[in-house]
Design an enzyme around this catalytic site. Structure first.
Site, PDB file in Angstrom:
ATOM      1  N   CYS A 167       0.864  -1.175   0.000  1.00 58.60           N
ATOM      2  CA  CYS A 167       0.000   0.000   0.000  1.00 58.60           C
ATOM      3  C   CYS A 167       0.909   1.235   0.000  1.00 58.60           C
ATOM      4  O   CYS A 167       1.679   1.438   0.942  1.00 58.60           O
ATOM      5  CB  CYS A 167      -0.869  -0.057   1.258  1.00 58.60           C
TER       6      CYS A 167
ATOM      7  N   CYS B  30     -10.355   9.897   8.678  1.00 56.01           N
ATOM      8  CA  CYS B  30      -9.037   9.432   8.236  1.00 56.01           C
ATOM      9  C   CYS B  30      -7.915  10.166   8.967  1.00 56.01           C
ATOM     10  O   CYS B  30      -7.908  11.398   9.036  1.00 56.01           O
ATOM     11  CB  CYS B  30      -8.918   9.651   6.728  1.00 56.01           C
TER      12      CYS B  30
ATOM     13  N   SER C  72      -7.186   4.087  -5.404  1.00 59.68           N
ATOM     14  CA  SER C  72      -8.375   4.446  -4.638  1.00 59.68           C
ATOM     15  C   SER C  72      -8.519   5.966  -4.623  1.00 59.68           C
ATOM     16  O   SER C  72      -7.557   6.688  -4.381  1.00 59.68           O
ATOM     17  CB  SER C  72      -8.228   3.918  -3.210  1.00 59.68           C
TER      18      SER C  72
ATOM     19  N   GLY D  90      -2.595  10.396   1.162  1.00 59.73           N
ATOM     20  CA  GLY D  90      -2.826  11.290   0.027  1.00 59.73           C
ATOM     21  C   GLY D  90      -3.923  10.839  -0.905  1.00 59.73           C
ATOM     22  O   GLY D  90      -4.429   9.722  -0.818  1.00 59.73           O
TER      23      GLY D  90
HETATM   24  N1  SAH Z   1      -7.439   9.317  -0.731  1.00 56.96           N
HETATM   25  C1  SAH Z   1      -7.712   8.040  -1.320  1.00 56.96           C
HETATM   26  C2  SAH Z   1      -6.626   7.045  -1.041  1.00 56.96           C
HETATM   27  C3  SAH Z   1      -6.520   6.594   0.402  1.00 56.96           C
HETATM   28  S1  SAH Z   1      -7.260   5.047   0.505  1.00 56.96           S
HETATM   29  C4  SAH Z   1      -9.064   7.556  -0.839  1.00 56.96           C
HETATM   30  O1  SAH Z   1      -9.560   8.062   0.154  1.00 56.96           O
HETATM   31  O2  SAH Z   1      -9.661   6.707  -1.480  1.00 56.96           O
HETATM   32  C5  SAH Z   1      -7.533   4.826   2.179  1.00 56.96           C
HETATM   33  C6  SAH Z   1      -8.761   3.976   2.398  1.00 56.96           C
HETATM   34  O3  SAH Z   1      -8.966   3.799   3.817  1.00 56.96           O
HETATM   35  C7  SAH Z   1      -9.980   4.680   1.880  1.00 56.96           C
HETATM   36  O4  SAH Z   1     -10.933   3.775   1.427  1.00 56.96           O
HETATM   37  C8  SAH Z   1     -10.456   5.349   3.121  1.00 56.96           C
HETATM   38  O5  SAH Z   1     -11.746   5.754   2.991  1.00 56.96           O
HETATM   39  C9  SAH Z   1     -10.236   4.286   4.168  1.00 56.96           C
HETATM   40  N2  SAH Z   1     -10.173   4.836   5.523  1.00 56.96           N
HETATM   41  C10 SAH Z   1      -9.806   6.075   5.872  1.00 56.96           C
HETATM   42  N3  SAH Z   1      -9.863   6.231   7.211  1.00 56.96           N
HETATM   43  C11 SAH Z   1     -10.285   5.064   7.716  1.00 56.96           C
HETATM   44  C12 SAH Z   1     -10.495   4.599   9.058  1.00 56.96           C
HETATM   45  N4  SAH Z   1     -10.280   5.367  10.103  1.00 56.96           N
HETATM   46  N5  SAH Z   1     -10.899   3.325   9.217  1.00 56.96           N
HETATM   47  C13 SAH Z   1     -11.086   2.515   8.157  1.00 56.96           C
HETATM   48  N6  SAH Z   1     -10.866   2.896   6.878  1.00 56.96           N
HETATM   49  C14 SAH Z   1     -10.484   4.155   6.657  1.00 56.96           C
END
Ligand code: SAH
Length: 350
Positions: A108, A122, A194, A162
């Site tokens: 990842c 996040c 993603s 990011g």
């Molecule tokens: N910015 C892009 C790439 C990051 S992917 C995006 O958001 O898609 C990171 C993944 O983890 C995304 O699906 C996001 O929604 C998920 N995610 C973020 N915070 C999280 C959390 N606290 N618990 C579980 N999943 C989370």
């Protein structure tokens, strides 16, 4: 004044061809350089045995091969997930996570230092934003980690720190390098990007020769709720994204993965189930339901501080209701939360 040297790591084959042409060297050197950089993973011109000493001396004066510095690695006790901390040449820090699964080893990777989007659930959003990563810095996460592990990495997910589509050209260049047979030869089927949803970039991605998979961070089918937990939804409403995703499917015939983190009382209600069922009838997809991983380590404030995971019972109920409505659902288990390396937990003090 000292001119800054050009970093060759991160250049695509075409860019390397232009570089060698500009310095009046033979074109075939570009292909050799490309192969040495990415296949042989060299970090200095000295090690390139097919280049003459004169050429190596010349390159040393005008170019570099920059590398990330591996500062730390932490292995999770409960899942063998490993989180790597890197320092970039300007001192910026980023993280990557290696996730071993039954028959694959997924890396990842991060695409930005921090993230400007401030999604409330996040951790990366809580740390703020510094800059985009260069193509070289994106690729080098893979290169440096490959060096310290014994198994080959089979899959790459652009799901670290990011928003990949805010760094579009560097992300696409990195994908083209990952997929090149002269470099790593990783097919698009093994690469997933993603995004929070930037409609014109989703459409552009559909047209790329590189046939990567697309994941969409959904988290709510309700515009208002989505805007509350993902402020970017105000700029690019979900509706525009649905159109872009439909376009993506029609042009590529690749199914979309929807990512959906269950947040207690926010997106885990009956109306949410109905919305996802409706969406899945419109766009061929699978849905990854993700337990909310704690972001307490970032000392969140505002809404972010109030978020809680849906209880185990309600989580299972949500999944079952979707399945009984013929939605293809995968539950993404939390891996590496003991080292803050699970989904959405990556954060560093800027
Ligand atoms: N910015 C892009 C790439 C990051 S992917 C995006 O958001 O898609 C990171 C993944 O983890 C995304 O699906 C996001 O929604 C998920 N995610 C973020 N915070 C999280 C959390 N606290 N618990 C579980 N999943 C989370």
């Amino acid at each position: 004044m000292k001119e800054s040297k050009i970093n060759l790591k991160g250049l695509t084959l075409t860019e390397l061809e232009n570089f060698f042409e500009e310095i009046n060297e033979e074109k075939f050197r570009a292909k050799q350089m490309f192969n040495w950089l990415y296949h042989h993973k060299v970090d200095s011109f000295r090690k390139i045995t097919t280049f003459t000493k004169t050429l190596k001396d010349r390159l040393n004066k005008i170019a570099t091969i920059e590398s990330l510095k591996l500062l730390d690695e932490q292995t999770s006790d409960n899942s063998k997930t490993i989180k790597y901390l890197f320092e970039c040449s300007d001192g910026a820090k980023i993280e990557s996570v290696l996730i071993p699964e039954a028959n694959r080893l997924t890396l990842c990777i991060s695409t930005q230092v921090g993230c400007p989007l401030d999604c409330k659930f996040c951790a990366t959003g809580q740390m703020g934003y510094k800059r985009n990563l260069s193509t070289g810095e994106i690729i080098d996460q893979y290169l440096q980690i490959s060096r310290v592990i014994s198994e080959p990495i089979t899959n790459i997910v652009y799901m670290g720190m990011g928003e990949p589509f805010l760094n579009y050209s560097n992300v696409i260049n990195s994908m083209n390098i990952f997929s090149s047979e002269l470099a790593f030869g990783i097919s698009g089927k093994r690469v997933t990007v993603s995004t929070v949803g930037i409609p014109d970039k989703i459409k552009t991605f559909a047209q790329e020769p590189f046939r990567g998979k697309l994941a969409f961070s959904l988290h709510s089918v309700d515009e208002q709720i989505r805007s509350k937990i993902m402020p970017i939804n105000k700029k690019f409403p979900f509706k525009q994204n649905i159109d872009a995703l439909e376009y993506f499917y029609k042009s590529t015939k690749r199914k979309i993965t929807f990512e959906y983190t269950l947040l207690k009382g926010i997106n885990d209600q009956e109306s949410d189930i109905k919305g996802i069922v409706k969406l899945s009838k419109r766009i061929p997809c699978k849905v990854n339901i993700i337990p909310f991983n704690s972001i307490a380590h970032t000392n969140p404030s505002g809404i972010a501080a109030t978020l809680k995971p849906t209880s185990k019972e309600e989580f299972d109920f949500f999944v079952e209701r979707l399945r009984s409505n013929n939605v293809t659902v995968f539950v993404r288990n939390t891996q590496g939360d003991d080292i803050e390396g699970a989904c959405g937990q990556l954060a560093i003090k800027l």
